[in-house]
Design a protein around this motif. Structure first.
Motif, PDB file in Angstrom:
ATOM      1  N   PRO A  99      81.746 -22.475 -32.224  1.00  0.00           N
ATOM      2  CA  PRO A  99      83.072 -22.058 -31.996  1.00  0.00           C
ATOM      3  C   PRO A  99      83.796 -21.988 -33.445  1.00  0.00           C
ATOM      4  O   PRO A  99      84.433 -20.929 -33.793  1.00  0.00           O
ATOM      5  CB  PRO A  99      83.634 -23.140 -31.178  1.00  0.00           C
ATOM      6  N   ARG A 100      83.470 -22.792 -34.379  1.00  0.00           N
ATOM      7  CA  ARG A 100      83.905 -22.889 -35.714  1.00  0.00           C
ATOM      8  C   ARG A 100      83.551 -21.713 -36.363  1.00  0.00           C
ATOM      9  O   ARG A 100      84.403 -20.869 -37.222  1.00  0.00           O
ATOM     10  CB  ARG A 100      83.703 -24.256 -36.601  1.00  0.00           C
ATOM     11  N   SER A 101      82.247 -21.302 -36.468  1.00  0.00           N
ATOM     12  CA  SER A 101      81.682 -20.134 -37.181  1.00  0.00           C
ATOM     13  C   SER A 101      82.465 -18.919 -36.502  1.00  0.00           C
ATOM     14  O   SER A 101      82.782 -17.973 -37.161  1.00  0.00           O
ATOM     15  CB  SER A 101      80.268 -20.160 -37.094  1.00  0.00           C
ATOM     16  N   SER A 102      82.577 -19.067 -35.392  1.00  0.00           N
ATOM     17  CA  SER A 102      83.267 -17.753 -34.487  1.00  0.00           C
ATOM     18  C   SER A 102      84.622 -17.562 -34.900  1.00  0.00           C
ATOM     19  O   SER A 102      85.094 -16.482 -35.209  1.00  0.00           O
ATOM     20  CB  SER A 102      82.831 -17.996 -32.974  1.00  0.00           C
ATOM     21  N   LEU A 103      85.316 -18.777 -34.894  1.00  0.00           N
ATOM     22  CA  LEU A 103      86.591 -18.522 -35.132  1.00  0.00           C
ATOM     23  C   LEU A 103      86.844 -18.091 -36.595  1.00  0.00           C
ATOM     24  O   LEU A 103      87.785 -17.405 -37.070  1.00  0.00           O
ATOM     25  CB  LEU A 103      87.277 -20.135 -35.244  1.00  0.00           C
ATOM     26  N   LEU A 104      85.960 -18.420 -37.685  1.00  0.00           N
ATOM     27  CA  LEU A 104      86.072 -17.995 -38.966  1.00  0.00           C
ATOM     28  C   LEU A 104      85.682 -16.378 -38.970  1.00  0.00           C
ATOM     29  O   LEU A 104      86.593 -15.625 -39.628  1.00  0.00           O
ATOM     30  CB  LEU A 104      85.208 -18.583 -40.061  1.00  0.00           C
ATOM     31  N   ALA A 105      84.776 -16.084 -38.434  1.00  0.00           N
ATOM     32  CA  ALA A 105      84.637 -14.450 -38.308  1.00  0.00           C
ATOM     33  C   ALA A 105      85.593 -13.850 -37.417  1.00  0.00           C
ATOM     34  O   ALA A 105      86.103 -12.719 -38.064  1.00  0.00           O
ATOM     35  CB  ALA A 105      83.004 -14.316 -37.627  1.00  0.00           C
ATOM     36  N   GLY A 106      86.093 -14.422 -36.320  1.00  0.00           N
ATOM     37  CA  GLY A 106      87.115 -13.432 -35.700  1.00  0.00           C
ATOM     38  C   GLY A 106      88.371 -13.414 -36.414  1.00  0.00           C
ATOM     39  O   GLY A 106      89.005 -12.501 -36.530  1.00  0.00           O
ATOM     40  N   THR A 107      88.835 -14.499 -37.235  1.00  0.00           N
ATOM     41  CA  THR A 107      89.920 -14.308 -37.925  1.00  0.00           C
ATOM     42  C   THR A 107      89.863 -13.570 -39.298  1.00  0.00           C
ATOM     43  O   THR A 107      90.701 -12.742 -39.442  1.00  0.00           O
ATOM     44  CB  THR A 107      90.411 -15.854 -38.731  1.00  0.00           C
ATOM     45  N   ALA A 108      88.782 -13.322 -39.978  1.00  0.00           N
ATOM     46  CA  ALA A 108      88.583 -12.411 -40.844  1.00  0.00           C
ATOM     47  C   ALA A 108      88.631 -10.904 -40.200  1.00  0.00           C
ATOM     48  O   ALA A 108      89.004 -10.015 -40.727  1.00  0.00           O
ATOM     49  CB  ALA A 108      87.120 -12.691 -41.313  1.00  0.00           C
ATOM     50  N   ALA A 109      88.044 -10.811 -38.949  1.00  0.00           N
ATOM     51  CA  ALA A 109      87.994  -9.608 -38.612  1.00  0.00           C
ATOM     52  C   ALA A 109      89.618  -9.180 -38.325  1.00  0.00           C
ATOM     53  O   ALA A 109      89.921  -7.816 -38.610  1.00  0.00           O
ATOM     54  CB  ALA A 109      87.153  -9.562 -37.082  1.00  0.00           C
ATOM     55  N   ILE A 110      90.304 -10.086 -37.610  1.00  0.00           N
ATOM     56  CA  ILE A 110      91.791  -9.644 -37.425  1.00  0.00           C
ATOM     57  C   ILE A 110      92.547  -9.368 -38.877  1.00  0.00           C
ATOM     58  O   ILE A 110      93.298  -8.522 -38.916  1.00  0.00           O
ATOM     59  CB  ILE A 110      92.292 -11.022 -36.590  1.00  0.00           C
ATOM     60  N   GLY A 111      92.140 -10.127 -39.744  1.00  0.00           N
ATOM     61  CA  GLY A 111      92.789  -9.822 -41.041  1.00  0.00           C
ATOM     62  C   GLY A 111      92.500  -8.640 -41.677  1.00  0.00           C
ATOM     63  O   GLY A 111      93.293  -7.900 -42.125  1.00  0.00           O
ATOM     64  N   LEU A 112      91.342  -8.312 -41.505  1.00  0.00           N
ATOM     65  CA  LEU A 112      90.941  -6.816 -41.919  1.00  0.00           C
ATOM     66  C   LEU A 112      91.387  -5.807 -41.204  1.00  0.00           C
ATOM     67  O   LEU A 112      91.926  -4.713 -41.626  1.00  0.00           O
ATOM     68  CB  LEU A 112      89.388  -6.763 -41.976  1.00  0.00           C
ATOM     69  N   ALA A 113      91.482  -6.096 -39.930  1.00  0.00           N
ATOM     70  CA  ALA A 113      92.150  -4.884 -38.940  1.00  0.00           C
ATOM     71  C   ALA A 113      93.266  -4.720 -39.313  1.00  0.00           C
ATOM     72  O   ALA A 113      94.319  -3.768 -39.305  1.00  0.00           O
ATOM     73  CB  ALA A 113      91.826  -5.345 -37.539  1.00  0.00           C
ATOM     74  N   ALA A 114      93.999  -5.642 -39.549  1.00  0.00           N
ATOM     75  CA  ALA A 114      95.786  -5.514 -39.884  1.00  0.00           C
ATOM     76  C   ALA A 114      95.513  -4.955 -41.362  1.00  0.00           C
ATOM     77  O   ALA A 114      96.973  -4.338 -41.663  1.00  0.00           O
ATOM     78  CB  ALA A 114      96.335  -7.096 -39.943  1.00  0.00           C
ATOM     79  N   TYR A 115      94.837  -5.347 -42.160  1.00  0.00           N
ATOM     80  CA  TYR A 115      95.025  -4.813 -43.547  1.00  0.00           C
ATOM     81  C   TYR A 115      94.777  -2.874 -43.695  1.00  0.00           C
ATOM     82  O   TYR A 115      95.442  -2.488 -44.287  1.00  0.00           O
ATOM     83  CB  TYR A 115      93.993  -5.365 -44.443  1.00  0.00           C
ATOM     84  N   CYS A 116      93.911  -2.736 -42.620  1.00  0.00           N
ATOM     85  CA  CYS A 116      93.402  -1.236 -42.711  1.00  0.00           C
ATOM     86  C   CYS A 116      93.987  -0.379 -41.637  1.00  0.00           C
ATOM     87  O   CYS A 116      94.191   0.821 -41.685  1.00  0.00           O
ATOM     88  CB  CYS A 116      91.866  -0.905 -42.525  1.00  0.00           C
ATOM     89  N   GLY A 117      94.891  -1.086 -40.799  1.00  0.00           N
ATOM     90  CA  GLY A 117      95.962  -0.313 -39.949  1.00  0.00           C
ATOM     91  C   GLY A 117      95.280  -0.327 -38.593  1.00  0.00           C
ATOM     92  O   GLY A 117      95.986   0.235 -37.686  1.00  0.00           O
ATOM     93  N   LEU A 118      94.261  -0.936 -38.280  1.00  0.00           N
ATOM     94  CA  LEU A 118      93.739  -0.903 -36.755  1.00  0.00           C
ATOM     95  C   LEU A 118      94.635  -1.649 -35.897  1.00  0.00           C
ATOM     96  O   LEU A 118      94.968  -1.331 -34.730  1.00  0.00           O
ATOM     97  CB  LEU A 118      92.219  -1.526 -36.498  1.00  0.00           C
TER      98      LEU A 118
END
Length: 273
Positions: free
Chosen positions: A27-46
């Motif tokens: 879960p900790r690694s998953s949380l890190l990857a998921g948070t990064a995915a959300i951050g990138l999605a917000a940055y690029c407009g997804l």
């Protein structure tokens, strides 16, 4: 066919990684990857502002449900995740990769990569981490029965005329496989098997739990008519047997993917026109 931009691809890749890591019990690694995915999605407009707020709220509720499980919090959390999975909430710019007819006798089809449904599945698995389960794995024989049932469902669909034999190899097969596994099968199996079936097994006998979860999975396909409800219910039994045999949501999702892939490659898809 148009693939998403590189930064969007990276966002979806991180979301897929988060789902796999959560299935592996990290879960900790998953949380890190998921948070990064959300951050990138917000940055690029997804993810736009309203979508980002919905995801942040759902993430906060995932933590609350995990640490302080209460019926009211759980109900609110599930309602929000369902709204995300059903594309009800605004603020998501899910990329359209392809649209058209695969064969002249099929209905039109649109291939989306749905970030909202994928993130809903991930947050559901995250919130259910370490959730109690009193059931045991039923073993490989039961998994084999589940797979045979899925083959039977395809045969019934063809015999009933609900699909027709139409072999093909779409140019966008690989992007479709990614979307169908991570953004469709994983979220749906997380909800109906790892969520609902597991929850019911803690309260009733395993067989009624399997049947009830499968009936609800079938009911979710009511838009396609009662014939599709019946076939989806039988398919749900197949996925549920694979889950009961292994207690692995990823394996149930692989069975789901295999069934959908056989449908795509061999028969009219999504259904006859």
């Amino acid at each position: 066919m148009m693939l998403p931009a590189p930064i969007e691809l990276a966002s979806f890749g991180l979301l897929a990684m988060a789902l796999l890591l959560q299935c592996l019990g990290l879960p900790r690694s998953s949380l890190l990857a998921g948070t990064a995915a959300i951050g990138l999605a917000a940055y690029c407009g997804l993810l736009q502002l309203l979508g980002l707020l919905a995801v942040v709220l759902a993430g906060g509720l995932s933590y609350v449900v995990y640490r302080f499980p209460r019926p009211a919090w759980t109900a609110l959390w599930l309602a929000l995740l369902l709204a995300l999975a059903l594309h009800v909430l605004p603020g998501f710019d899910n990329p359209l990769l392809w649209q058209g007819k695969l064969t002249p006798d099929s209905q039109p089809y649109r291939l989306f990569w749905s970030f909202d449904k994928g993130v809903a599945g991930w947050l559901l698995l995250l919130g259910l981490h370490d959730a109690p389960h009193h059931g045991r794995a039923w073993g490989g024989t039961v998994a084999a029965v589940g797979v045979l049932l899925l083959v039977l469902v395809l045969a019934l669909a063809q015999e009933s005329g609900m699909v027709a034999y139409a072999p093909k190899l779409p140019a966008w097969l690989l992007p479709w496989l990614f979307a169908n596994f991570f953004l469709t099968a994983m979220p749906e199996e997380a909800l109906f098997r790892h969520g609902l079936q597991r929850w019911l097994e803690n309260r009733v006998e395993p067989l009624p739990a399997l049947i009830a979860a499968s009936l609800l999975f079938g009911a979710a396909h009511v838009a396609g008519g009662w014939g599709w409800v019946g076939l989806a219910t039988l398919a749900g039994l197949g996925y549920g047997l694979v889950y009961a045999a292994t207690r692995q949501v990823a394996l149930a999702a692989l069975a789901h993917l295999a069934f959908n892939t056989a449908h795509l490659l061999l028969f009219t898809y999504p259904r006859p026109g």
